[in-house]
Design a protein around this motif. Structure first.
Motif, PDB file in Angstrom:
ATOM      1  N   THR A   1       0.693  -1.230  -0.006  1.00  0.00           N
ATOM      2  CA  THR A   1       0.045   0.002  -0.008  1.00  0.00           C
ATOM      3  C   THR A   1       0.866   1.299   0.076  1.00  0.00           C
ATOM      4  OG1 THR A   1      -0.228  -0.017   2.375  1.00  0.00           O
ATOM      5  CG2 THR A   1      -1.917  -0.989   1.045  1.00  0.00           C
ATOM      6  N   THR A   2       2.208   1.257   0.307  1.00  0.00           N
ATOM      7  CA  THR A   2       2.952   2.284   0.333  1.00  0.00           C
ATOM      8  C   THR A   2       4.203   1.894  -0.741  1.00  0.00           C
ATOM      9  OG1 THR A   2       4.502   1.919   2.119  1.00  0.00           O
ATOM     10  CG2 THR A   2       2.053   2.978   2.539  1.00  0.00           C
ATOM     11  N   GLU A   3       4.863   2.795  -1.197  1.00  0.00           N
ATOM     12  CA  GLU A   3       6.040   2.818  -2.103  1.00  0.00           C
ATOM     13  C   GLU A   3       7.049   2.078  -1.300  1.00  0.00           C
ATOM     14  OE1 GLU A   3       8.798   5.282  -5.230  1.00  0.00           O
ATOM     15  OE2 GLU A   3       7.325   6.239  -4.247  1.00  0.00           O
ATOM     16  N   ALA A   4       7.376   2.534   0.056  1.00  0.00           N
ATOM     17  CA  ALA A   4       8.384   2.105   0.896  1.00  0.00           C
ATOM     18  C   ALA A   4       8.067   0.821   1.267  1.00  0.00           C
ATOM     19  CB  ALA A   4       8.380   3.075   2.088  1.00  0.00           C
ATOM     20  N   ALA A   5       7.022   0.333   1.518  1.00  0.00           N
ATOM     21  CA  ALA A   5       6.876  -1.230   2.088  1.00  0.00           C
ATOM     22  C   ALA A   5       6.705  -1.836   0.639  1.00  0.00           C
ATOM     23  CB  ALA A   5       5.345  -1.037   2.565  1.00  0.00           C
ATOM     24  N   ALA A   6       6.629  -1.677  -0.579  1.00  0.00           N
ATOM     25  CA  ALA A   6       6.875  -2.436  -1.694  1.00  0.00           C
ATOM     26  C   ALA A   6       8.359  -2.772  -2.068  1.00  0.00           C
ATOM     27  CB  ALA A   6       6.405  -1.776  -2.859  1.00  0.00           C
ATOM     28  N   ASP A   7       9.224  -2.212  -1.374  1.00  0.00           N
ATOM     29  CA  ASP A   7      10.697  -2.453  -1.630  1.00  0.00           C
ATOM     30  C   ASP A   7      10.977  -3.577  -0.351  1.00  0.00           C
ATOM     31  OD1 ASP A   7      13.153  -2.355  -2.013  1.00  0.00           O
ATOM     32  OD2 ASP A   7      13.798  -0.734  -1.081  1.00  0.00           O
ATOM     33  N   ASN A   8      10.417  -4.803  -0.732  1.00  0.00           N
ATOM     34  CA  ASN A   8      10.669  -5.975   0.133  1.00  0.00           C
ATOM     35  C   ASN A   8      10.736  -7.144  -0.508  1.00  0.00           C
ATOM     36  OD1 ASN A   8      10.457  -7.753   2.223  1.00  0.00           O
ATOM     37  ND2 ASN A   8       8.448  -7.270   3.120  1.00  0.00           N
ATOM     38  N   GLU A   9      12.198  -7.344  -1.149  1.00  0.00           N
ATOM     39  CA  GLU A   9      12.337  -8.366  -1.812  1.00  0.00           C
ATOM     40  C   GLU A   9      12.306  -9.811  -1.062  1.00  0.00           C
ATOM     41  OE1 GLU A   9      15.640 -10.111  -5.004  1.00  0.00           O
ATOM     42  OE2 GLU A   9      16.275  -8.220  -3.653  1.00  0.00           O
ATOM     43  N   ALA A  10      12.509  -9.846   0.206  1.00  0.00           N
ATOM     44  CA  ALA A  10      12.437 -11.010   1.041  1.00  0.00           C
ATOM     45  C   ALA A  10      10.999 -11.608   0.989  1.00  0.00           C
ATOM     46  CB  ALA A  10      12.977 -10.877   2.234  1.00  0.00           C
ATOM     47  N   ALA A  11      10.004 -10.706   0.826  1.00  0.00           N
ATOM     48  CA  ALA A  11       8.778 -11.345   0.797  1.00  0.00           C
ATOM     49  C   ALA A  11       8.073 -11.250  -0.769  1.00  0.00           C
ATOM     50  CB  ALA A  11       7.668 -10.140   1.568  1.00  0.00           C
ATOM     51  N   ALA A  12       8.730 -10.981  -1.642  1.00  0.00           N
ATOM     52  CA  ALA A  12       8.333 -11.166  -2.880  1.00  0.00           C
ATOM     53  C   ALA A  12       8.307 -12.525  -3.432  1.00  0.00           C
ATOM     54  CB  ALA A  12       9.389 -10.270  -4.011  1.00  0.00           C
ATOM     55  N   THR A  13       7.158 -12.973  -4.392  1.00  0.00           N
ATOM     56  CA  THR A  13       6.995 -13.859  -4.941  1.00  0.00           C
ATOM     57  C   THR A  13       7.276 -14.041  -6.561  1.00  0.00           C
ATOM     58  OG1 THR A  13       4.799 -13.310  -5.754  1.00  0.00           O
ATOM     59  CG2 THR A  13       4.782 -14.465  -3.651  1.00  0.00           C
ATOM     60  N   THR A  14       7.881 -15.317  -6.903  1.00  0.00           N
ATOM     61  CA  THR A  14       8.480 -15.372  -8.139  1.00  0.00           C
ATOM     62  C   THR A  14       7.212 -15.529  -9.162  1.00  0.00           C
ATOM     63  OG1 THR A  14      10.328 -16.501  -7.506  1.00  0.00           O
ATOM     64  CG2 THR A  14       9.784 -16.810  -9.932  1.00  0.00           C
ATOM     65  N   ILE A  15       7.043 -14.610 -10.046  1.00  0.00           N
ATOM     66  CA  ILE A  15       5.950 -14.698 -11.107  1.00  0.00           C
ATOM     67  C   ILE A  15       6.285 -15.324 -12.494  1.00  0.00           C
ATOM     68  CG2 ILE A  15       4.790 -12.768 -10.021  1.00  0.00           C
ATOM     69  CD1 ILE A  15       5.983 -10.767 -11.902  1.00  0.00           C
ATOM     70  N   TYR A  16       7.633 -15.311 -12.731  1.00  0.00           N
ATOM     71  CA  TYR A  16       8.313 -15.877 -13.954  1.00  0.00           C
ATOM     72  C   TYR A  16       9.623 -16.470 -14.007  1.00  0.00           C
ATOM     73  CZ  TYR A  16       9.909 -16.204 -18.759  1.00  0.00           C
ATOM     74  OH  TYR A  16      10.634 -16.504 -19.964  1.00  0.00           O
ATOM     75  N   THR A  17       9.680 -17.802 -14.671  1.00  0.00           N
ATOM     76  CA  THR A  17      11.059 -18.107 -14.601  1.00  0.00           C
ATOM     77  C   THR A  17      11.239 -18.627 -16.074  1.00  0.00           C
ATOM     78  OG1 THR A  17      11.266 -18.819 -12.286  1.00  0.00           O
ATOM     79  CG2 THR A  17      12.688 -19.843 -14.031  1.00  0.00           C
ATOM     80  N   GLY A  18      11.982 -18.399 -16.989  1.00  0.00           N
ATOM     81  CA  GLY A  18      12.102 -18.617 -18.408  1.00  0.00           C
ATOM     82  C   GLY A  18      13.307 -17.888 -18.905  1.00  0.00           C
ATOM     83  N   ILE A  19      13.235 -17.797 -20.186  1.00  0.00           N
ATOM     84  CA  ILE A  19      14.617 -17.190 -20.877  1.00  0.00           C
ATOM     85  C   ILE A  19      14.045 -16.037 -21.843  1.00  0.00           C
ATOM     86  CG2 ILE A  19      14.605 -18.662 -22.869  1.00  0.00           C
ATOM     87  CD1 ILE A  19      17.555 -17.656 -20.581  1.00  0.00           C
ATOM     88  N   ARG A  20      12.830 -15.503 -21.892  1.00  0.00           N
ATOM     89  CA  ARG A  20      12.383 -14.484 -22.630  1.00  0.00           C
ATOM     90  C   ARG A  20      13.122 -13.192 -21.994  1.00  0.00           C
ATOM     91  NH1 ARG A  20       6.090 -15.761 -22.246  1.00  0.00           N
ATOM     92  NH2 ARG A  20       6.514 -14.351 -20.276  1.00  0.00           N
ATOM     93  N   ASP A  21      13.148 -12.106 -22.640  1.00  0.00           N
ATOM     94  CA  ASP A  21      13.645 -10.692 -22.309  1.00  0.00           C
ATOM     95  C   ASP A  21      12.565  -9.786 -22.129  1.00  0.00           C
ATOM     96  OD1 ASP A  21      12.700 -10.499 -25.058  1.00  0.00           O
ATOM     97  OD2 ASP A  21      14.745  -9.469 -25.666  1.00  0.00           O
ATOM     98  N   PHE A  22      11.382 -10.369 -21.848  1.00  0.00           N
ATOM     99  CA  PHE A  22      10.062  -9.447 -21.393  1.00  0.00           C
ATOM    100  C   PHE A  22       9.161 -10.599 -20.718  1.00  0.00           C
ATOM    101  CE2 PHE A  22       8.967 -11.666 -25.242  1.00  0.00           C
ATOM    102  CZ  PHE A  22       7.572 -11.767 -25.032  1.00  0.00           C
ATOM    103  N   PHE A  23       8.104  -9.676 -19.942  1.00  0.00           N
ATOM    104  CA  PHE A  23       7.171 -10.491 -19.339  1.00  0.00           C
ATOM    105  C   PHE A  23       5.784  -9.477 -19.152  1.00  0.00           C
ATOM    106  CE2 PHE A  23       5.014 -11.833 -15.472  1.00  0.00           C
ATOM    107  CZ  PHE A  23       4.452 -12.923 -15.718  1.00  0.00           C
ATOM    108  N   ALA A  24       4.610  -9.786 -19.546  1.00  0.00           N
ATOM    109  CA  ALA A  24       3.511  -8.994 -18.918  1.00  0.00           C
ATOM    110  C   ALA A  24       2.796  -9.812 -17.919  1.00  0.00           C
ATOM    111  CB  ALA A  24       2.666  -9.001 -20.289  1.00  0.00           C
ATOM    112  N   TYR A  25       2.879  -8.721 -16.691  1.00  0.00           N
ATOM    113  CA  TYR A  25       2.191  -8.947 -15.566  1.00  0.00           C
ATOM    114  C   TYR A  25       0.810  -8.328 -15.596  1.00  0.00           C
ATOM    115  CZ  TYR A  25       1.000  -9.351 -10.502  1.00  0.00           C
ATOM    116  OH  TYR A  25       0.510  -9.544  -9.599  1.00  0.00           O
TER     117      TYR A  25
END
Length: 93
Positions: A48-72
């Motif tokens: 809900t805040t920009e500062a709170a979004a900076d939490n890589e430890a809580a992030a989830t993987t949304i893509y694994t592959g070999i493309r050079d782009f991803f649409a979320y």
């Protein structure tokens, strides 16, 4: 026969850009040119805040592959949140 552990890692992608719309984020980047590159992983976190979004430890993987782009596609429950993306290389083992 013998084996040796790989001590080098593939460099991370460069020139990351994220283009947003009201319904999606388009993440694009330059793939590293390394024979050690196995794949790319993209992680995302929304808060809900920009500062709170900076939490890589809580992030989830949304893509694994070999493309050079991803649409979320942003879920309706997250349209008012700040989003942050991390893009990293996975090294061949």
């Amino acid at each position: 026969s013998a084996s040796e552990a790989v001590t080098e890692t593939a460099p991370d992608p460069s020139n990351l850009s994220v283009v947003s719309s009201t319904e999606s984020f388009f993440v694009q980047f330059d793939l590293p040119t390394s024979p050690l590159l196995a794949s790319i992983s993209i992680k995302k976190y929304a808060a809900t805040t920009e500062a709170a979004a900076d939490n890589e430890a809580a992030a989830t993987t949304i893509y694994t592959g070999i493309r050079d782009f991803f649409a979320y596609a942003v879920p309706a429950s997250d349209t008012s949140k700040y989003h942050k993306f991390w893009v990293s290389s996975n090294t061949r083992t």
